[in-house]
Design a protein around this motif. Sequence first.
Motif, PDB file in Angstrom:
ATOM      1  N   PHE A  14       2.543   5.419   7.243  1.00 55.10           N
ATOM      2  CA  PHE A  14       3.434   5.657   6.025  1.00 55.10           C
ATOM      3  C   PHE A  14       4.593   6.073   6.838  1.00 55.10           C
ATOM      4  CE2 PHE A  14      -0.768   5.940   4.294  1.00 55.10           C
ATOM      5  CZ  PHE A  14      -1.082   4.690   3.728  1.00 55.10           C
ATOM      6  N   GLY A  30       5.995  -1.087   2.057  1.00 57.17           N
ATOM      7  CA  GLY A  30       5.028  -0.522   2.917  1.00 57.17           C
ATOM      8  C   GLY A  30       4.318   0.881   2.281  1.00 57.17           C
ATOM      9  N   GLN A  31       5.057   1.897   2.576  1.00 52.59           N
ATOM     10  CA  GLN A  31       4.566   3.234   1.548  1.00 52.59           C
ATOM     11  C   GLN A  31       4.332   3.013   0.218  1.00 52.59           C
ATOM     12  OE1 GLN A  31       6.553   6.713   2.311  1.00 52.59           O
ATOM     13  NE2 GLN A  31       5.086   8.091   2.186  1.00 52.59           N
ATOM     14  N   GLY A  32       3.110   3.432  -0.340  1.00 53.88           N
ATOM     15  CA  GLY A  32       3.025   3.124  -1.841  1.00 53.88           C
ATOM     16  C   GLY A  32       3.611   4.049  -2.620  1.00 53.88           C
ATOM     17  N   TYR A 119      -8.402   4.721   3.536  1.00 50.08           N
ATOM     18  CA  TYR A 119      -7.203   5.433   3.564  1.00 50.08           C
ATOM     19  C   TYR A 119      -6.955   6.446   4.484  1.00 50.08           C
ATOM     20  CZ  TYR A 119      -3.612   8.306   1.428  1.00 50.08           C
ATOM     21  OH  TYR A 119      -2.442   9.004   1.356  1.00 50.08           O
ATOM     22  N   ASN A 168      -7.866   1.427  -1.766  1.00 52.95           N
ATOM     23  CA  ASN A 168      -6.827   1.085  -0.934  1.00 52.95           C
ATOM     24  C   ASN A 168      -7.097   1.219   0.381  1.00 52.95           C
ATOM     25  OD1 ASN A 168      -4.319   1.353   0.234  1.00 52.95           O
ATOM     26  ND2 ASN A 168      -3.868   3.721  -0.240  1.00 52.95           N
ATOM     27  N   TYR A 199      -6.616   5.468  -8.332  1.00 54.87           N
ATOM     28  CA  TYR A 199      -6.054   4.522  -8.849  1.00 54.87           C
ATOM     29  C   TYR A 199      -6.945   3.870 -10.209  1.00 54.87           C
ATOM     30  CZ  TYR A 199      -3.400   4.110  -4.564  1.00 54.87           C
ATOM     31  OH  TYR A 199      -2.678   4.386  -3.700  1.00 54.87           O
ATOM     32  N   LYS A 230      -0.339   8.860  -8.884  1.00 56.48           N
ATOM     33  CA  LYS A 230      -0.041   7.236  -8.975  1.00 56.48           C
ATOM     34  C   LYS A 230      -0.002   6.952 -10.874  1.00 56.48           C
ATOM     35  CE  LYS A 230      -0.842   6.781  -4.956  1.00 56.48           C
ATOM     36  NZ  LYS A 230      -1.389   7.814  -4.482  1.00 56.48           N
ATOM     37  N   PHE A 315      -1.490  -2.591  -4.604  1.00 52.90           N
ATOM     38  CA  PHE A 315      -1.067  -3.076  -3.184  1.00 52.90           C
ATOM     39  C   PHE A 315      -1.572  -4.547  -3.515  1.00 52.90           C
ATOM     40  CE2 PHE A 315      -1.993   1.606  -2.514  1.00 52.90           C
ATOM     41  CZ  PHE A 315      -0.527   1.855  -2.235  1.00 52.90           C
ATOM     42  N   ARG A 364      -0.210  -5.401   4.223  1.00 54.12           N
ATOM     43  CA  ARG A 364      -0.317  -4.871   2.716  1.00 54.12           C
ATOM     44  C   ARG A 364       1.089  -4.592   2.192  1.00 54.12           C
ATOM     45  NH1 ARG A 364      -1.777   1.310   1.072  1.00 54.12           N
ATOM     46  NH2 ARG A 364       0.596   1.149   1.172  1.00 54.12           N
TER      47      ARG A 364
HETATM   48  N1  GLN Z   1      -1.227   6.580  -0.793  1.00 53.87           N
HETATM   49  C1  GLN Z   1       0.075   5.890  -0.372  1.00 53.87           C
HETATM   50  C2  GLN Z   1      -0.154   4.400   0.270  1.00 53.87           C
HETATM   51  O1  GLN Z   1      -1.331   4.067   0.595  1.00 53.87           O
HETATM   52  C3  GLN Z   1       1.155   6.785   0.590  1.00 53.87           C
HETATM   53  C4  GLN Z   1       0.633   7.870   1.067  1.00 53.87           C
HETATM   54  C5  GLN Z   1       1.203   8.671   2.127  1.00 53.87           C
HETATM   55  O2  GLN Z   1       2.531   8.292   2.388  1.00 53.87           O
HETATM   56  N2  GLN Z   1       0.577   9.634   2.605  1.00 53.87           N
HETATM   57  O3  GLN Z   1       0.918   3.820   0.608  1.00 53.87           O
END
Ligand code: GLN
Length: 389
Positions: A14, A30-32, A119, A168, A199, A230, A315, A364
């Motif tokens: 990320f 990219g980063q969520g 994750y 995720n 989530y 989230k 995502f 993703r």
């Molecule tokens: N949970 C978020 C993702 O999957 C980012 C988390 C993070 O940046 N550590 O994108």
Amino acid sequence: MLVERMRPFTSTIFTEISRLAVETGAINLGQGFPDTDGPASLLADAAANITERGANQYPPGPGVPALRQAVADHQRRFHGLDVDPADVVVTTGATEAIASTLLGLCEPGDEVVAFEPTYDSYAASVALAGATLRPVPLRPPHFGFDDDELAAAFSDRTRGVLVNTPHNPTGTVFTAEQLTRIGELAVAHDAVIVTDEVYEHMTFDGARHVPMASLPGLADRTLTISSAGKTFSVTGWKVGWVHGPPGLVAAPRAVKQFLTFHGGAPLQPAVADALALGDDFYVSIGTELTRKRDLLSAGLADAGFDVLTPQGTYFVVADPTPLGYDDGVDLAWKLPELCGVAAVPVSVFCQSEAGAAATRPLVRFAFCKRDEVLTEAVTRLATLKEARS
Ligand code: GLN
Ligand code: PMP
């Protein structure tokens, strides 16, 4: 100088991809993280807690009572769980809940079963604890698991099984039947179940989030983790929690005192109020995200990707093989240059060679962005075909 067990974890995907997006001016899918703020009442409440109510010193150890009560109420309201607020521990995001749980439960040499792709913090926390991750692959296109592979991952060394649903990065929402099979193995091997449900309010097309603690006979061995980031679009606040039976929740409670002590004093009461928001708010999360998912998915399909439609999270995983790309890592690094959009590769979330091979081409994309941003991303992605020809 870094200890050996942390050497594989010096940077996160990320961090890398977000830096690349900034450097190239790409739209960062990219980063969520959402690009809008959470509910106005939540933001105002937190501001007033800082400027008017003096909530600026250390909060009580396990969390402010209002938040622990609100978490218990939320678990009853949405999942029918009977949680004693005394068994809720507030943490610095779900990340600290996961780390303190694993550090508090695992002896060196213990094993932790988890589904991969996982994750990224799971592997690092398991390694920090001196334990070993036993990955079970979720294979595209449906990202289900094989019962025999799951059973083979358990042994007399299994200390715990980590279950992330909605998942995720794949967007899978495990069914009650799948979770029951995981639970049966946990019981057979006397393993602790650790669930990551950040989530929990993001499911689509009628898919239903089932907490493992709600399944018969599993609450006594389950630690349930979630967070505000989230649900309320405040990923930078890092207010999370873990709850479970007293004997188990004692583990993260002890460890977290020495990771961060206690934080988020002005944020915790605000999150407590937000958890009690009406059904309209919670329903709108799914409605909004379904629209965003469909917008981005349609654009990815038009751009030439095979889209692996998610049932949950924010995502979507896409396969660029029809466009002539078979390596998601390579593509994720090129994508900002190619079309001005950033995404993360999926295979980097795999520890086993089999898992990495099964997800090799995949990337993703996050769709928790304003519609106009997603529309612009779709326009940019449409140029990929030309870039290829
Ligand atoms: N949970 C978020 C993702 O999957 C980012 C988390 C993070 O940046 N550590 O994108
Ligand atoms: N678990 C999963 C599956 C996630 O995607 C994330 C990302 N935010 C986290 C945990 C971390 O949550 P928090 O930001 O509350 O630490």
